[in-house]
Design an enzyme around this catalytic site. Structure first.
Site, PDB file in Angstrom:
ATOM      1  N   ALA A  77     -11.818   8.251   3.436  1.00  0.00           N
ATOM      2  CA  ALA A  77     -12.316   9.198   2.440  1.00  0.00           C
ATOM      3  C   ALA A  77     -12.261   8.545   1.061  1.00  0.00           C
ATOM      4  CB  ALA A  77     -11.475  10.467   2.466  1.00  0.00           C
TER       5      ALA A  77
ATOM      6  N   ALA B 237      -7.505   2.886   2.241  1.00  0.00           N
ATOM      7  CA  ALA B 237      -8.598   2.056   1.737  1.00  0.00           C
ATOM      8  C   ALA B 237      -8.175   1.324   0.467  1.00  0.00           C
ATOM      9  CB  ALA B 237      -9.835   2.920   1.484  1.00  0.00           C
TER      10      ALA B 237
ATOM     11  N   HIS C  52     -10.734   9.357  -1.475  1.00  0.00           N
ATOM     12  CA  HIS C  52      -9.369   9.334  -2.018  1.00  0.00           C
ATOM     13  C   HIS C  52      -8.378   8.652  -1.076  1.00  0.00           C
ATOM     14  CE1 HIS C  52      -8.440  12.587   0.772  1.00  0.00           C
ATOM     15  NE2 HIS C  52      -9.567  13.162   0.380  1.00  0.00           N
ATOM     16  N   SER C  53      -8.858   7.853  -0.138  1.00  0.00           N
ATOM     17  CA  SER C  53      -8.018   7.243   0.894  1.00  0.00           C
ATOM     18  C   SER C  53      -6.948   6.311   0.333  1.00  0.00           C
ATOM     19  CB  SER C  53      -8.899   6.462   1.873  1.00  0.00           C
ATOM     20  OG  SER C  53      -8.131   5.642   2.715  1.00  0.00           O
ATOM     21  N   ASN C  54      -5.688   6.583   0.691  1.00  0.00           N
ATOM     22  CA  ASN C  54      -4.590   5.668   0.367  1.00  0.00           C
ATOM     23  C   ASN C  54      -4.800   4.333   1.081  1.00  0.00           C
ATOM     24  OD1 ASN C  54      -3.021   7.751  -0.997  1.00  0.00           O
ATOM     25  ND2 ASN C  54      -2.568   8.560   1.038  1.00  0.00           N
TER      26      ASN C  54
END
Length: 325
Positions: free
Chosen positions: A78, A84, A80-82
């Site tokens: 997503a 990524a 807001h992915s941690n």
């Protein structure tokens, strides 16, 4: 590090991204309130970027990438992915290019803001889930191969047999770090890699400790099947048998990323009672599940909670959280 686990993992390429053992803390105020001894493993303090559990997986995933001669890392998540963000940051630290294949609304908040500040390449798609994003990631990888590049694709959350080794290693760390005999280890279960690694590590050491996953998103047959496959494939990599099966409980409140008053209140409670900040997507839901299950007597007397990080996600959900408090 427990010598048995150290020996099993020695043959796998690993880059050191975590320069220390993360601490285990006792939570006295929460423990008194719920009638069980609760400890927390501070994997929010893993040292790279915003920290979190993904760093443990990346030590093995990026070790594997480098051993195969990769020059660019691709992963999905997503906006807001941690996972990524820290993947992109770790790749850059190791001299690799990174492409983040994302879905969701492009708002300069949380991890997406950090992606931009750090100059990590992002490509945002109108995709319904991470499975669809993986198709885009594979297309990008094929395009890069035609250009003579050597891409390495990492699945959502780093949930792969190689990534799972990071939490097999974590069990080896816990085993020699604490003298407490835990009845259960509780962790948020999203993509499943962390829970799979914990379960496999406990199997290897023949520990009588229950691995408990708190589902924070999609729950049901698909998730349990994926979890079983991860454990099986990682066990085959290591050449060991699986003796411990994880338990899964659904505290997703219906969907991934859905924030409720219960989650907002538990974030405030743990923060004001213990000085530890949880996030609304993973650890807030997981800790709420822990408290609920512990009060029912379902987790035993001594419980270890794995803090998987994700603090930057709090800022993405700021308005919603405040409206619920």
């Amino acid at each position: 590090m427990h010598p048995k686990i150290f020996a099993l993992l020695a043959k796998f390429p690993r880059v050191e991204l975590i320069p220390w053992e993360t601490p285990i803390q006792y939570l006295p105020n929460i423990s008194r309130e719920i009638g069980a001894d609760v400890y927390i493993k501070r994997d929010d303090l893993t040292g790279l970027g915003i920290g979190g559990n993904k760093i443990r997986k990346l030590e093995y995933l990026l070790g594997d990438a480098l051993s195969k001669g990769a020059d660019v890392v691709i992963t999905v998540g997503a906006v807001h992915s941690n996972h990524a963000f820290v993947t992109g940051l770790a790749a850059k630290k190791l001299g690799l290019d990174a492409i983040l294949v994302l879905r969701g609304k492009e708002e300069l908040k949380g991890n997406y803001l950090l992606d931009k500040i750090m100059g990590i390449e992002t490509r945002v798609y109108d995709a319904k889930d991470s499975f669809e994003l993986m198709k885009y990631a594979e297309e990008i990888a094929e395009e890069l191969k035609r250009e003579g590049r050597k891409p390495y694709v990492i699945p959502p959350g780093g949930a792969s047999p190689i990534g799972t080794l990071g939490y097999v290693r974590a069990v080896g760390e816990i085993a020699t770090q604490s003298e407490v005999k835990f009845d259960s280890i509780v962790v948020a279960a999203g993509s499943g890699g962390t829970l799979a690694g914990l379960s496999l590590g406990l199997s290897i050491l023949n520990e009588d400790i229950r691995p408990v996953g708190i589902a924070v998103g999609r729950f049901g047959e698909v998730m349990t099947s994926k979890l079983d496959n991860l454990i099986k494939e990682a066990a085959e990599l290591l050449g060991v048998k699986v003796e411990v099966r994880p338990e899964l409980y659904d505290y997703s409140f219906g969907e991934y990323g859905k924030i409720t008053g219960e989650v907002a209140q538990i974030i405030r409670k743990v923060g004001t009672r213990e000085g530890i900040i949880l996030d609304p997507v993973y650890t807030g839901k997981a800790f709420y599940g822990l408290v609920d299950l512990a009060r029912k007597g379902e987790l035993g007397e001594k419980i270890l909670f794995i803090h998987t990080g994700g603090i930057s996600g709090t800022f993405h959900y700021g308005d919603k959280l405040l409206s619920l408090l």
